[in-house]
Design a protein around this motif. Sequence first.
Motif, PDB file in Angstrom:
ATOM      1  N   GLU A   1       0.857  -1.173   0.000  1.00  0.00           N
ATOM      2  CA  GLU A   1       0.000   0.000   0.000  1.00  0.00           C
ATOM      3  C   GLU A   1       0.899   1.230   0.000  1.00  0.00           C
ATOM      4  N   VAL A   2       0.565   2.183  -0.867  1.00  0.00           N
ATOM      5  CA  VAL A   2       1.364   3.411  -0.948  1.00  0.00           C
ATOM      6  C   VAL A   2       0.787   4.414   0.034  1.00  0.00           C
ATOM      7  N   LYS A   3       1.622   4.806   1.002  1.00  0.00           N
ATOM      8  CA  LYS A   3       1.092   5.680   2.054  1.00  0.00           C
ATOM      9  C   LYS A   3       1.789   7.037   2.084  1.00  0.00           C
ATOM     10  N   GLY A   4       2.715   7.223   1.129  1.00  0.00           N
ATOM     11  CA  GLY A   4       3.442   8.498   1.100  1.00  0.00           C
ATOM     12  C   GLY A   4       2.505   9.683   0.839  1.00  0.00           C
ATOM     13  N   ARG A   5       2.969  10.877   1.196  1.00  0.00           N
ATOM     14  CA  ARG A   5       2.205  12.106   0.975  1.00  0.00           C
ATOM     15  C   ARG A   5       1.904  12.269  -0.511  1.00  0.00           C
ATOM     16  N   ALA A   6       0.645  12.529  -0.851  1.00  0.00           N
ATOM     17  CA  ALA A   6       0.291  12.734  -2.252  1.00  0.00           C
ATOM     18  C   ALA A   6       0.441  14.213  -2.600  1.00  0.00           C
ATOM     19  N   TYR A   7       1.074  14.504  -3.741  1.00  0.00           N
ATOM     20  CA  TYR A   7       1.246  15.909  -4.126  1.00  0.00           C
ATOM     21  C   TYR A   7       1.006  16.081  -5.627  1.00  0.00           C
ATOM     22  N   LEU A   8       0.770  17.321  -5.998  1.00  0.00           N
ATOM     23  CA  LEU A   8       0.447  17.637  -7.387  1.00  0.00           C
ATOM     24  C   LEU A   8       1.740  17.918  -8.144  1.00  0.00           C
ATOM     25  N   ASP A   9       2.029  17.065  -9.122  1.00  0.00           N
ATOM     26  CA  ASP A   9       3.271  17.228  -9.882  1.00  0.00           C
ATOM     27  C   ASP A   9       3.097  18.257 -10.989  1.00  0.00           C
ATOM     28  N   SER A  10       1.937  18.225 -11.615  1.00  0.00           N
ATOM     29  CA  SER A  10       1.619  19.206 -12.657  1.00  0.00           C
ATOM     30  C   SER A  10       0.114  19.205 -12.874  1.00  0.00           C
ATOM     31  N   PHE A  11      -0.381  20.280 -13.466  1.00  0.00           N
ATOM     32  CA  PHE A  11      -1.822  20.286 -13.760  1.00  0.00           C
ATOM     33  C   PHE A  11      -2.102  21.119 -15.001  1.00  0.00           C
ATOM     34  N   THR A  12      -3.299  20.962 -15.512  1.00  0.00           N
ATOM     35  CA  THR A  12      -3.736  21.788 -16.637  1.00  0.00           C
ATOM     36  C   THR A  12      -5.221  22.065 -16.470  1.00  0.00           C
ATOM     37  N   ILE A  13      -5.694  23.088 -17.186  1.00  0.00           N
ATOM     38  CA  ILE A  13      -7.114  23.438 -17.060  1.00  0.00           C
ATOM     39  C   ILE A  13      -7.788  23.289 -18.418  1.00  0.00           C
ATOM     40  N   ILE A  14      -8.879  22.548 -18.419  1.00  0.00           N
ATOM     41  CA  ILE A  14      -9.568  22.258 -19.681  1.00  0.00           C
ATOM     42  C   ILE A  14     -10.829  23.098 -19.789  1.00  0.00           C
ATOM     43  N   TYR A  15     -10.987  23.780 -20.950  1.00  0.00           N
ATOM     44  CA  TYR A  15     -12.138  24.666 -21.141  1.00  0.00           C
ATOM     45  C   TYR A  15     -13.164  24.099 -22.092  1.00  0.00           C
ATOM     46  N   LYS A  16     -12.728  23.163 -22.964  1.00  0.00           N
ATOM     47  CA  LYS A  16     -13.667  22.600 -23.940  1.00  0.00           C
ATOM     48  C   LYS A  16     -13.572  21.086 -23.906  1.00  0.00           C
ATOM     49  N   ASP A  17     -14.679  20.407 -24.220  1.00  0.00           N
ATOM     50  CA  ASP A  17     -14.611  18.949 -24.277  1.00  0.00           C
ATOM     51  C   ASP A  17     -14.031  18.527 -25.626  1.00  0.00           C
ATOM     52  N   SER A  18     -13.918  17.219 -25.845  1.00  0.00           N
ATOM     53  CA  SER A  18     -13.230  16.752 -27.050  1.00  0.00           C
ATOM     54  C   SER A  18     -14.013  17.046 -28.324  1.00  0.00           C
ATOM     55  N   GLU A  19     -15.317  17.407 -28.195  1.00  0.00           N
ATOM     56  CA  GLU A  19     -16.078  17.813 -29.380  1.00  0.00           C
ATOM     57  C   GLU A  19     -15.970  19.320 -29.638  1.00  0.00           C
ATOM     58  N   GLY A  20     -15.309  20.006 -28.772  1.00  0.00           N
ATOM     59  CA  GLY A  20     -15.131  21.445 -28.949  1.00  0.00           C
ATOM     60  C   GLY A  20     -16.198  22.283 -28.274  1.00  0.00           C
ATOM     61  N   ASN A  21     -17.110  21.640 -27.493  1.00  0.00           N
ATOM     62  CA  ASN A  21     -18.133  22.407 -26.790  1.00  0.00           C
ATOM     63  C   ASN A  21     -17.565  22.984 -25.501  1.00  0.00           C
ATOM     64  N   LYS A  22     -17.966  24.204 -25.213  1.00  0.00           N
ATOM     65  CA  LYS A  22     -17.445  24.856 -24.015  1.00  0.00           C
ATOM     66  C   LYS A  22     -18.006  24.193 -22.752  1.00  0.00           C
ATOM     67  N   LEU A  23     -17.129  23.899 -21.803  1.00  0.00           N
ATOM     68  CA  LEU A  23     -17.577  23.295 -20.548  1.00  0.00           C
ATOM     69  C   LEU A  23     -18.259  24.338 -19.682  1.00  0.00           C
ATOM     70  N   GLU A  24     -19.205  23.870 -18.849  1.00  0.00           N
ATOM     71  CA  GLU A  24     -19.909  24.807 -17.957  1.00  0.00           C
ATOM     72  C   GLU A  24     -18.931  25.503 -17.021  1.00  0.00           C
ATOM     73  N   SER A  25     -18.066  24.681 -16.435  1.00  0.00           N
ATOM     74  CA  SER A  25     -16.998  25.294 -15.645  1.00  0.00           C
ATOM     75  C   SER A  25     -15.694  24.586 -15.994  1.00  0.00           C
ATOM     76  N   PRO A  26     -14.577  25.320 -16.043  1.00  0.00           N
ATOM     77  CA  PRO A  26     -13.308  24.701 -16.431  1.00  0.00           C
ATOM     78  C   PRO A  26     -12.946  23.536 -15.509  1.00  0.00           C
ATOM     79  N   GLN A  27     -12.350  22.499 -16.122  1.00  0.00           N
ATOM     80  CA  GLN A  27     -12.005  21.294 -15.365  1.00  0.00           C
ATOM     81  C   GLN A  27     -10.495  21.251 -15.155  1.00  0.00           C
ATOM     82  N   VAL A  28     -10.080  21.050 -13.914  1.00  0.00           N
ATOM     83  CA  VAL A  28      -8.640  20.957 -13.636  1.00  0.00           C
ATOM     84  C   VAL A  28      -8.239  19.486 -13.579  1.00  0.00           C
ATOM     85  N   ILE A  29      -7.243  19.126 -14.413  1.00  0.00           N
ATOM     86  CA  ILE A  29      -6.729  17.757 -14.463  1.00  0.00           C
ATOM     87  C   ILE A  29      -5.280  17.805 -14.004  1.00  0.00           C
TER      88      ILE A  29
END
Lengths: 142, 391
Positions: A74-102
């Motif tokens: 079991e991995v119990k080490g501290r989880a941290y964010l290595d990198s992120f991006t913000i998505i504004y449109k879905d894969s069909e090009g439609n604007k998302l209601e609110s931006p999604q952070v991945i």
Amino acid sequence: MSWDKVGREDKLLSWKDVMEAEEYVYTVGYAGEEFFKGLKEGKIIGSKCPKCGKTYVPATLYCEDCFVETSTVEVKGRAYLDSFTIIYKDSEGNKLESPQVIGLVRFENAKGGLLAFIEGEPKLGGEVEVIAYDVPLKVRVK
Amino acid sequence: MKTNLFYRRVAVIGAGLTLFKRRIVETPREMSWVAARKALDEAGLELKDIDCVVIGSAPDAFDGVHMKGEYLAHGSGGVRKMVSRVFVGGATGVMVPISAWYHVASGLCQSVLAVAEEKMSPARPHPQSVFRYIWDPITEKPLNPNLIWIFAMEMHRYMYVNKVKKEDIALVSVKNKRNAINNPYAQAPANITVDDVLKSEVLVWPVNLLDVSPVSDGAAAMVITSEDIARRYTDTPVWIEGVGWTLDNTEWTGRELAYPRYLEHAARMAYKMAGIERPNKELDVIEPYDPFDYKELHHIEGLMVAKRGEAVKMLKEGVFDMDGDIPSSPSGGLLGVGNPIAAAGLMKAISIYWQLKGTAGKMQVKKPVHTGLAQAWGDLMQASTVVVMRN
């Protein structure tokens, strides 16, 4: 298969079809099964190499460097964010209601990482807590 | 082909196989690792001793992962190493040791891990659908052909030209499935009779169900090294003494179907390199590619082990049996062991390697063996690869 008869030039010169196999059924493999079972129990399962001691996340059957079989841990080490991006449109090009952070979530003292939906104000290197054990993970910035 | 090159000697010192099964739990990477690990163990090497990795795999669409070579590199020990993937359709399996051979023979590498993998089970409804787009899009595709159709035509033509009966061809299936009983990795070993083959379901006339190899998942791996390394790790290296490969055109309709001319070219190249002048006298054991039973006979003729049209006669005389003069497919071949395409071809090369090393166990042929040959065939009935080994 159907003959496409639109336009004089295309007449009997082109056809439409679906590509190859209708669907695929993938197996997650032995290590993958341990990892998914772990998610159901609210755990992050990785694997530890008996030779070099590295821990991989998600679990793999073997150590990619030493090429020997690993054991699950079991991995119990501290989880941290290595990198992120913000998505504004879905894969069909439609604007998302609110931006999604991945983001890419890593764990201290473990090699590898997991993709995750991020809630809260993301910060590189910032600690996160897992709020849903799923694929992808859902994490909240602490 | 005339060459004026100096080749370094190349040896095989280890090999490994996974079980060949219809649907395997392991991911393609995990399967590659299982085979590669076994090969390293047999050779006595570790991953750090390996310079370079050669991967062989048929269309990406089987496993359903594009850039399959890159994907498989992880399980094949290729991470941060020189990796290349070879692909010549069904002939890929034997192209893998050939490619490993030129990496070493050229002096570029000392030790190569050669891995072949195929997972045929993910594609639905059937892996055959992966072949839907290999045809000419205008003249052939509208018929919606599949591979068994054209092989049925090839088989029919072979039967007609050489006056061979279906019940004689069925003997190959009987022999190979019987040989597979001795193979611990086999998927379809069986004691069957000619009658069983003839009475099995007709798929595409004249091809019946038991004329065809089963669909399988599997992986195979070999450790191929320079003479220096081989001498250090083993007293019984097996040498790769001849390689040959040929690609014919994709217009299969333009070829004489009864005889694999391209295979003759590949075989001549390998024989010349190995110094073989009379293949029927000098080869002790062979593994011709047998996805269909007639293909083994077809290939035995292409390899010039039998004269054109005479493979059947030799088969009936028992020449190709386990205790015959030239045992053929002692592993059980694709008909008996299974057909995970690239892995099946490498399995054939591994079978010859084990025969020459004398470690084939219950698969070991009765006569003493010195020279062996493995062959694979594929693409649109147009590619052949041949490797000749000696102990």
